[in-house]
Design an enzyme around this catalytic site. Structure first.
Site, short mmCIF file in Angstrom:
data_model
loop_
_atom_site.label_atom_id
_atom_site.label_comp_id
_atom_site.label_asym_id
_atom_site.label_seq_id
_atom_site.Cartn_x
_atom_site.Cartn_y
_atom_site.Cartn_z
N SER A 165 -13.13 1.30 -11.40
CA SER A 165 -13.77 1.19 -10.00
C SER A 165 -14.83 2.12 -9.73
O SER A 165 -15.82 2.48 -10.61
CB SER A 165 -12.60 1.30 -9.17
N ARG A 235 -8.13 0.90 5.52
CA ARG A 235 -7.10 0.92 4.32
C ARG A 235 -6.71 -0.62 3.98
O ARG A 235 -6.55 -1.10 3.04
CB ARG A 235 -6.43 1.98 4.07
N ASP A 343 -9.90 -10.20 -10.92
CA ASP A 343 -10.73 -8.83 -10.08
C ASP A 343 -11.92 -9.55 -9.16
O ASP A 343 -13.05 -10.25 -9.81
CB ASP A 343 -11.27 -7.89 -10.91
N HIS A 376 -8.32 -6.25 -8.67
CA HIS A 376 -8.77 -5.13 -9.15
C HIS A 376 -8.14 -4.13 -9.54
O HIS A 376 -8.45 -3.15 -10.47
CB HIS A 376 -9.77 -4.83 -8.03
N ASP A 377 -7.03 -3.53 -8.84
CA ASP A 377 -6.41 -2.37 -9.07
C ASP A 377 -5.42 -2.66 -10.23
O ASP A 377 -4.45 -1.82 -10.60
CB ASP A 377 -5.47 -1.80 -7.94
C1 LIG Z 1 -7.73 5.22 -9.74
C2 LIG Z 1 -7.20 6.20 -8.67
O1 LIG Z 1 -8.07 7.05 -8.54
S1 LIG Z 1 -6.01 5.86 -8.00
C3 LIG Z 1 -6.21 5.65 -6.48
C4 LIG Z 1 -5.27 6.15 -5.37
N1 LIG Z 1 -4.09 5.65 -5.69
C5 LIG Z 1 -3.93 4.21 -4.97
O2 LIG Z 1 -4.89 3.35 -4.51
C6 LIG Z 1 -2.46 3.88 -5.24
C7 LIG Z 1 -2.34 3.06 -3.90
N2 LIG Z 1 -2.32 1.61 -4.11
C8 LIG Z 1 -1.08 1.07 -4.32
O3 LIG Z 1 -0.15 1.41 -4.42
C9 LIG Z 1 -1.68 -0.44 -5.03
O4 LIG Z 1 -0.83 -1.16 -3.97
C10 LIG Z 1 -1.34 -0.62 -6.06
C11 LIG Z 1 -1.86 -2.01 -6.21
C12 LIG Z 1 -1.97 0.34 -6.99
C13 LIG Z 1 0.36 -0.65 -6.46
O5 LIG Z 1 0.83 -1.73 -6.76
P1 LIG Z 1 2.48 -1.78 -7.04
O6 LIG Z 1 2.95 -0.77 -7.74
O7 LIG Z 1 2.89 -3.30 -7.34
O8 LIG Z 1 2.99 -1.59 -5.50
P2 LIG Z 1 2.81 -2.30 -4.24
O9 LIG Z 1 1.49 -2.63 -4.16
O10 LIG Z 1 3.88 -3.59 -4.28
O11 LIG Z 1 3.45 -1.36 -3.06
C14 LIG Z 1 4.49 -0.72 -3.05
C15 LIG Z 1 4.80 -0.22 -1.87
O12 LIG Z 1 4.67 -1.15 -0.67
C16 LIG Z 1 5.93 -1.06 -0.04
N3 LIG Z 1 6.23 -2.44 0.55
C17 LIG Z 1 6.59 -3.42 -0.27
N4 LIG Z 1 6.74 -4.41 0.06
C18 LIG Z 1 6.77 -4.14 1.68
C19 LIG Z 1 7.15 -4.86 2.72
N5 LIG Z 1 7.34 -5.99 3.01
N6 LIG Z 1 7.04 -4.12 4.11
C20 LIG Z 1 6.64 -2.86 3.89
N7 LIG Z 1 6.26 -2.11 2.86
C21 LIG Z 1 6.44 -2.88 1.60
C22 LIG Z 1 6.85 -0.35 -1.05
O13 LIG Z 1 8.01 0.12 -0.07
C23 LIG Z 1 5.93 0.47 -1.44
O14 LIG Z 1 5.90 1.66 -0.85
P3 LIG Z 1 5.63 3.24 -1.24
O15 LIG Z 1 4.35 2.86 -2.16
O16 LIG Z 1 5.42 4.04 -0.11
O17 LIG Z 1 6.81 3.39 -2.06
N1 LIG Z 2 -6.99 1.74 -4.91
C1 LIG Z 2 -7.92 2.49 -5.38
C2 LIG Z 2 -9.36 1.83 -5.09
C3 LIG Z 2 -9.95 0.94 -6.21
O1 LIG Z 2 -9.72 1.06 -7.40
C4 LIG Z 2 -8.32 3.79 -4.74
O2 LIG Z 2 -7.78 3.76 -3.40
O3 LIG Z 2 -8.85 4.72 -4.84
#
Ligand SMILES: CC(=O)SCCNC(=O)CCNC(=O)[C@H](O)C(C)(C)COP(=O)(O)OP(=O)(O)OC[C@H]1O[C@@H](n2cnc3c(N)ncnc32)[C@H](O)[C@@H]1OP(=O)(O)O
Ligand SMILES: N[C@@H](CCO)C(=O)O
Length: 421
Positions: A165, A235, A343, A376-377
């Site tokens: 990304s 977000r 994506d 994408h993620d």
């Molecule tokens: C490349 C980098 O630099 S990383 C960038 C920084 N990090 C990120 O962007 C990570 C944040 N992004 C995410 O979490 C994204 O959702 C993803 C796509 C990466 C993760 O995907 P998955 O592992 O499939 O997790 P998912 O999207 O299902 O989210 C899980 C969370 O949603 C919560 N959740 C799931 N269903 C529900 C619901 N119905 N109601 C409320 N919360 C819910 C879970 O409790 C979990 O919470 P937590 O993360 O606080 O433990």
């Molecule tokens: N989920 C990613 C963005 C796009 O990859 C982040 O928050 O950095």
């Protein structure tokens, strides 16, 4: 509930550059501090370093417990002993981008001219943050800062630069700006420009922040406020773009939350008028609210604005009459371009534009589109094909670079950045 608190005092490892950096906007930003982490061992020849560049809201804690959120590093799955980016073999560096809020110089950092200002009361001077006066930065500025860090670590040439990304944009800027320093480049789920659609999404996010009554013209710290609602909405909207229709359907479908139902109501909405109009009704709404509220505990609104704008400025063709191959003319870097089939933020069509441009520049490039419905993620998630691609490409490139199989026992710089005797 996530225990994140962005204001909690955390000591990050940092490199300090008192003379700062000349930015693309023409301003010298000084001093500059870059917070970073390293993993693995730097070989005696200093030729096994991989720089991993994070995406929009990531940071340097890619393969260890995060000191603020207490969660696993964002690429813990990918980076470590025996993992696709194998720290038994490679020395991995990851830094928080310039403009970020996890220890590198950014809008939350003290503004130098404000440090030392003292009022008549004789109270200790309070350093005022840059806030919205932080100079506009570009992806190339982020890469300049990383370059300073890499040289500070005594490394003249990186074995590889890897990132997804916005991290992939940095990979491309590295290969374009410092071609002799990059042996191999792995741009993932990215593009050599930010599309009109992506700029549009960023603008909606920014307007959500500006519309929050706690925005206070960007000087929210003065009144002890945080534009949390605006940042959360930003977000929530952005998060939709990181997934896919298939992923959202698979996770939630049209499921309705039981607790928003009147007692004894079955889990289908027979009489929607009996429900609260604005409570959390569908599971997907609850999920997005969770993503929004956990985000505001770990990120700063002014950093979000600064970094989204840096992405918007990305256009590698701008100085080459629109030719994205121009910056790579004569390159000897080996590229592995990776996209994901679902994506829609950085679609495969944009990776193809990049690959064609690299072909025009006669670059050594391979291209893989990973079949995935995760959007994408997907690069942050469990995608075995993706892992195999990264592992295979790095192994092949290491052979070409003549790297030893394992440097785990070699003397050099230890993973915590300490130079061994
Ligand atoms: C490349 C980098 O630099 S990383 C960038 C920084 N990090 C990120 O962007 C990570 C944040 N992004 C995410 O979490 C994204 O959702 C993803 C796509 C990466 C993760 O995907 P998955 O592992 O499939 O997790 P998912 O999207 O299902 O989210 C899980 C969370 O949603 C919560 N959740 C799931 N269903 C529900 C619901 N119905 N109601 C409320 N919360 C819910 C879970 O409790 C979990 O919470 P937590 O993360 O606080 O433990
Ligand atoms: N989920 C990613 C963005 C796009 O990859 C982040 O928050 O950095």
């Amino acid at each position: 509930m996530d225990q994140t608190d962005i204001s909690a005092p955390v000591e990050h490892d940092r490199a300090v550059f008192p003379d700062g950096l000349m930015l693309d906007c023409g301003t010298v930003l000084a001093p500059v501090e870059i917070a970073y982490r390293t993993y693995g061992v730097l070989s005696p020849d200093r030729n096994n370093a991989i720089l991993v560049c994070h995406a929009l809201t990531g940071d340097q804690y890619l393969a260890e417990t995060h000191p603020v959120t207490g969660r696993k590093g964002w690429w813990d799955r990918m980076v470590g002993p025996g993992k696709p980016i194998d720290t038994n073999r490679f020395f991995v560096i990851c830094s928080n981008v310039l403009g970020g809020c996890m220890g590198s110089t950014g809008p939350r950092s003290p503004r130098p001219s404000a440090i030392g200002a003292q009022d008549d009361s004789g109270a200790a001077p309070v350093a005022e943050p840059w806030g919205t006066d932080f100079p506009p930065i570009t992806i190339r500025d982020m890469v300049r800062a990383q370059n300073a860090l890499v040289r500070h670590l005594g490394i003249e040439r990186l074995f590889a630069v890897v990132g997804g990304s916005m991290g992939g944009m940095q990979v491309l800027e590295w290969a374009a700006t410092y071609p002799d320093m990059v042996f191999a480049a792995v741009p993932i789920a990215t593009a050599p420009f930010h599309s009109a659609q992506n700029i549009a999404f960023n603008e909606v996010s920014r307007q959500a922040i500006f519309a929050d009554p706690e925005w206070h013209g960007g000087r929210y710290w003065e009144v002890g406020a945080v534009p949390a609602r605006g940042l959360a909405v930003a977000r929530m909207m952005a998060h939709i773009t990181y997934l896919s229709e298939e992923a959202l359907t698979r996770k939630f479908g049209r499921r309705v939350r039981r607790e928003s139902m009147p007692p004894a109501t079955p889990c289908t909405v027979a009489e929607p008028q009996s429900l609260s109009l604005f409570g959390e009704i569908f599971e997907v709404e609850s999920y997005l609210r969770h993503q929004g509220s956990s985000f505001v505990r770990r990120f700063d609104a002014n950093s979000y604005l600064t970094i989204t704008r840096a992405m918007d400025w990305m256009d590698l063709g701008a100085e080459h009459d629109g030719d994205y191959g121009g910056p790579f003319a004569g390159t000897r870097t080996r590229f592995c371009v990776i996209s994901f089939s679902s994506d829609w933020l950085f679609p495969t069509s944009q990776s193809r534009i990049l690959v064609r441009a690299l072909n025009r520049a006669a670059a050594n490039v391979s291209f893989v589109e990973i079949e995935s419905d995760k959007g994408h993620d997907a690069f942050l998630l469990d995608e075995p094909d993706f892992d195999r691609t990264v592992r295979g490409f790095l192994s092949g490139a290491a052979e070409h670079a003549g790297l030893e199989c394992s440097v785990a026992k070699a003397e050099g710089i230890r993973g915590d950045g300490v130079v061994l005797p």
